[in-house]
Design an enzyme around this catalytic site. Structure first.
Site, PDB file in Angstrom:
ATOM      1  N   GLY A  72      -4.886  -1.807   5.060  1.00 28.44           N
ATOM      2  CA  GLY A  72      -4.083  -2.942   4.603  1.00 28.44           C
ATOM      3  C   GLY A  72      -4.757  -4.285   4.871  1.00 28.44           C
ATOM      4  N   ARG A  73      -5.266  -4.467   6.082  1.00 33.68           N
ATOM      5  CA  ARG A  73      -5.861  -5.773   6.431  1.00 33.68           C
ATOM      6  C   ARG A  73      -7.257  -5.956   5.846  1.00 33.68           C
ATOM      7  NH1 ARG A  73      -4.765  -2.529  10.520  1.00 33.68           N
ATOM      8  NH2 ARG A  73      -6.410  -1.702  11.854  1.00 33.68           N
ATOM      9  N   LYS A  79       0.840  -1.203   0.000  1.00 38.67           N
ATOM     10  CA  LYS A  79       0.000   0.000   0.000  1.00 38.67           C
ATOM     11  C   LYS A  79       0.876   1.255   0.000  1.00 38.67           C
ATOM     12  CE  LYS A  79      -3.524   2.375   2.659  1.00 38.67           C
ATOM     13  NZ  LYS A  79      -4.413   2.387   3.814  1.00 38.67           N
ATOM     14  N   GLU A 124      -4.834  -6.696  15.002  1.00 31.97           N
ATOM     15  CA  GLU A 124      -4.317  -5.382  14.596  1.00 31.97           C
ATOM     16  C   GLU A 124      -5.441  -4.343  14.660  1.00 31.97           C
ATOM     17  OE1 GLU A 124      -2.561  -4.387  10.551  1.00 31.97           O
ATOM     18  OE2 GLU A 124      -0.711  -4.662  11.659  1.00 31.97           O
ATOM     19  N   HIS A 169      -4.835 -32.587  18.227  1.00 28.62           N
ATOM     20  CA  HIS A 169      -3.687 -33.344  18.721  1.00 28.62           C
ATOM     21  C   HIS A 169      -2.607 -32.421  19.262  1.00 28.62           C
ATOM     22  CE1 HIS A 169      -5.230 -37.171  17.201  1.00 28.62           C
ATOM     23  NE2 HIS A 169      -5.785 -36.399  16.274  1.00 28.62           N
ATOM     24  N   GLU A 225      10.511  -4.653   4.581  1.00 29.62           N
ATOM     25  CA  GLU A 225      10.602  -6.047   4.131  1.00 29.62           C
ATOM     26  C   GLU A 225      10.302  -6.160   2.635  1.00 29.62           C
ATOM     27  OE1 GLU A 225       9.016  -4.924   6.749  1.00 29.62           O
ATOM     28  OE2 GLU A 225       9.150  -6.308   8.449  1.00 29.62           O
ATOM     29  N   LYS A 241       9.521  -0.915  14.513  1.00 30.84           N
ATOM     30  CA  LYS A 241      10.128  -0.571  13.206  1.00 30.84           C
ATOM     31  C   LYS A 241      11.147   0.544  13.407  1.00 30.84           C
ATOM     32  CE  LYS A 241       5.913  -1.047  10.388  1.00 30.84           C
ATOM     33  NZ  LYS A 241       4.993  -0.314   9.521  1.00 30.84           N
TER      34      LYS A 241
HETATM   35  O1  LIG Z   1       1.066  -2.739   2.242  1.00 32.34           O
HETATM   36  P1  LIG Z   1       2.152  -2.107   3.040  1.00 32.34           P
HETATM   37  O2  LIG Z   1       2.083  -0.607   3.012  1.00 32.34           O
HETATM   38  O3  LIG Z   1       3.505  -2.620   2.612  1.00 32.34           O
HETATM   39  O4  LIG Z   1       1.943  -2.522   4.546  1.00 32.34           O
HETATM   40  C1  LIG Z   1       2.045  -3.828   4.982  1.00 32.34           C
HETATM   41  C2  LIG Z   1       1.661  -3.978   6.440  1.00 32.34           C
HETATM   42  O5  LIG Z   1       2.590  -3.290   7.245  1.00 32.34           O
HETATM   43  C3  LIG Z   1       2.209  -2.475   8.318  1.00 32.34           C
HETATM   44  O6  LIG Z   1       3.231  -2.461   9.257  1.00 32.34           O
HETATM   45  C4  LIG Z   1       0.892  -2.750   8.974  1.00 32.34           C
HETATM   46  O7  LIG Z   1       1.037  -3.260  10.263  1.00 32.34           O
HETATM   47  C5  LIG Z   1      -0.025  -3.652   8.190  1.00 32.34           C
HETATM   48  O8  LIG Z   1      -1.344  -3.270   8.464  1.00 32.34           O
HETATM   49  C6  LIG Z   1       0.227  -3.569   6.715  1.00 32.34           C
HETATM   50  O9  LIG Z   1      -0.676  -4.426   6.044  1.00 32.34           O
END
Ligand SMILES: O=P(O)(O)OC[C@H]1O[C@H](O)[C@H](O)[C@@H](O)[C@@H]1O
Length: 551
Positions: A269-270, A208, A355, A386, A214, A514
């Protein structure tokens, strides 16, 4: 908007008083005295059945919970969600994931005429790309069709697409293999790339913000791999596409603007698998199936928006969670899909729920003094049985469970599916009914145990029962049903956030780690000057440096 905290409302206090009575009443009693219980405490929508009768509730409990929903202005907040008000207060944004599944190509969303045409323009752009890839018309640099698609993203840009691709694997295109890389750990990327050929691989960089460490690091490494394996700079356009709200960063990365699929800051994002972030899903199962997924979610949206609160699936699930977490002392919630294709659902729901509702400050910035989002965990059945079910059956925690299963499998094989379903239904029954000491003693006697053995072992073999669960049954896991299920959980989480008076749409809690990681990364360098850390972190940094030098 709430000016008093929910816990100070008469509705909350009435529930606290009621909980004292309900502590004395068991599920076994409730079933024994009510033959209509299933009929009254179940709902169904387009074949999706929710049985919530195995919960520690009476009509009065539900009424009191519904009073709480009214007192916390759930109907008004629900309308604010659908009409694009800035429900995400701390970021001044709407949360319009429901608009993403609105089939109308034009018309107003909360008075805005531009939203639906923009959404459908991106869906059409996706359709074109998906069709070309699936039909073999999207060619790599040696003119061969794409065979492997690598989605590079994390959090909401990974969990939703990965979970849905797995869930809908029976519908997957036979030529196209999907791969997902999220972790900064190079093992993830390198394992995914092993065996791939650059000329037939398409990378989707899904982010986004397009600033996530990462994803950007993995994307740059993937690009380097592509160039090292024979791809040329000018071939990048055929092998890299991006999904992002940040066109500038996409261009800076070197991706052709024509290969960018946009979305909007009002998609969290979620909550984004319904947007272009779902491109990997659409490539795998086709655009028609992707639209069916959207249609399923839309059907649940309509139900959530229009059905009376007392007959509203997301409202009921949300209220039950509030009942357990705020009045009966539960802190966790298990999600138990009896369907291997849904094996990533618990991980997906962990982000969606934890979240969204892992907050301890309310919408007005005040500390909350009641419990909010539960700890979500789960595994597909029967694996969980199990492993951790011991604690759910006999441990000291109250853990409400959601059991989910399709009645027909996409993978018919002997009696496997009947056995799977039998296990699920038996678990829910066992949790509720339990087994008394007398029953255990009787069984042991019948099996020839001595009185001494019975006295010693019987207490360990008792199941208190009275442990609640919901069961969600559906004919088959098709895209539409999956869409309904996922929207059901989204709205459940929303309902709970409203009742707790928290903002379910921000995630400030992920920021501190972060921020500190940037400094720690510098401090891990062998020649880094000392920087202030607590003694533990300092010693760990020194140890990492020493071990890295000695290898
Ligand atoms: O899609 P992006 O901007 O790379 O974000 C990826 C993810 O990173 C963040 O740290 C949030 O905790 C998430 O809600 C998000 O989905």
């Amino acid at each position: 908007m709430m000016s008093i905290t929910p816990a100070a409302s008469p509705a909350w206090q009435a529930l606290q008083t009621h909980a004292k009575t309900m502590h004395q009443i068991t599920l076994q009693d409730l079933f024994a005295h009510d033959e209509q219980r299933f009929d009254r405490f179940s709902l169904s929508l387009n074949g999706l059945l929710l049985d919530y009768s195995k919960n520690r509730i009476t009509d009065e409990t539900l009424q009191l919970l519904l009073n709480l929903a009214e007192a916390t202005q759930l109907p008004q907040m629900r309308e604010a969600l659908f009409t694009g008000e800035a429900v995400n207060l701390t970021e001044g944004r709407a949360a319009l994931h429901t608009a993403l599944r609105d089939p109308r190509r034009d018309g107003a969303v909360g008075g805005d005429m531009t939203i639906l045409p923009q959404i459908h323009a991106v869906l059409d752009q996706m359709q074109d790309c998906v069709q070309r890839i699936r039909e073999g018309d999207w060619k790599g640099f040696t003119d061969e069709p794409i065979t492997d698609v690598v989605n590079i993203g994390i959090g909401g840009s990974d969990l939703g697409p990965l979970m849905v691709c797995e869930a809908l694997r029976p519908y997957a295109h036979p030529r196209l293999r999907m791969h997902f890389v999220s972790n900064i750990d190079a093992a993830h990327l390198l394992q995914a790339l092993a065996g791939l050929k650059p000329q037939t691989t398409l990378f989707i960089i899904a982010s986004k913000t397009f600033t996530t460490q990462e994803t950007l690091t993995n994307a740059h490494s993937a690009r380097r791999w592509f160039l090292e394996q024979g791809g040329q700079e000018e071939d990048i356009a055929k092998h890299f596409v991006a999904i992002s709200t940040n066109p500038r960063a996409v261009s800076e990365f070197g991706i052709d603007p024509a290969n960018r699929f946009g979305f909007w800051d009002w998609v969290g994002g979620r909550y984004s698998l319904w947007s272009a972030i779902g491109l990997s899903i659409a490539i795998s199962v086709g655009m028609d199936r992707f639209r069916e997924l959207l249609a399923g979610a839309h059907a649940m949206d309509q139900h959530f928006r229009k059905a009376p609160l007392a007959r509203n699936m997301p409202v009921i699930l949300g209220l039950l969670g509030v009942w357990y977490h705020n009045f009966l002392g539960a802190t966790a919630h298990a999600v138990l899909p009896y369907d291997q294709p849904l094996h990533r659902l618990p991980a997906y729901l962990q982000q969606l729920d934890m979240e969204s509702n892992g907050k301890s400050v309310d919408r007005q910035g005040r500390a909350v003094h009641y419990s909010t989002g539960p700890i979500i965990f789960g595994e597909p059945g029967t694996n969980g049985q199990h492993a951790f079910y011991q604690l759910i059956h006999q441990g000291s925690h109250l853990i409400p469970c959601d059991f989910l299963a399709p009645c027909q499998s996409h993978y018919p094989l002997g009696e496997h599916h009947e056995m799977l379903l039998a296990n699920m239904l038996a678990q829910a029954e066992a949790l509720m009914q339990g087994k008394t000491q007398e029953q255990v003693a009787h069984e042991m006697q019948e099996a020839g145990h001595s009185p001494a053995e019975i006295a010693a072992l019987a207490p360990h073999r008792v199941f208190a029962g009275n442990r609640p669960s919901n069961t969600l049954l559906f004919p088959k896991l098709d895209p539409k049903t999956l869409g309904m299920l996922l929207a059901l959980y989204e709205h459940k989480v929303f309902v709970q956030g409203v009742i707790w008076n928290i903002n379910s749409f921000d995630q400030w809690g992920v920021e501190l780690g972060k921020q500190l990681a940037r400094q720690v990364l510098k401090d891990l360098r062998q020649d880094a000057p000392p920087s202030p850390h607590d003694a533990s972190t300092q010693a760990l940094i020194q140890t990492v440096r020493r071990y890295r030098q000695s290898s």
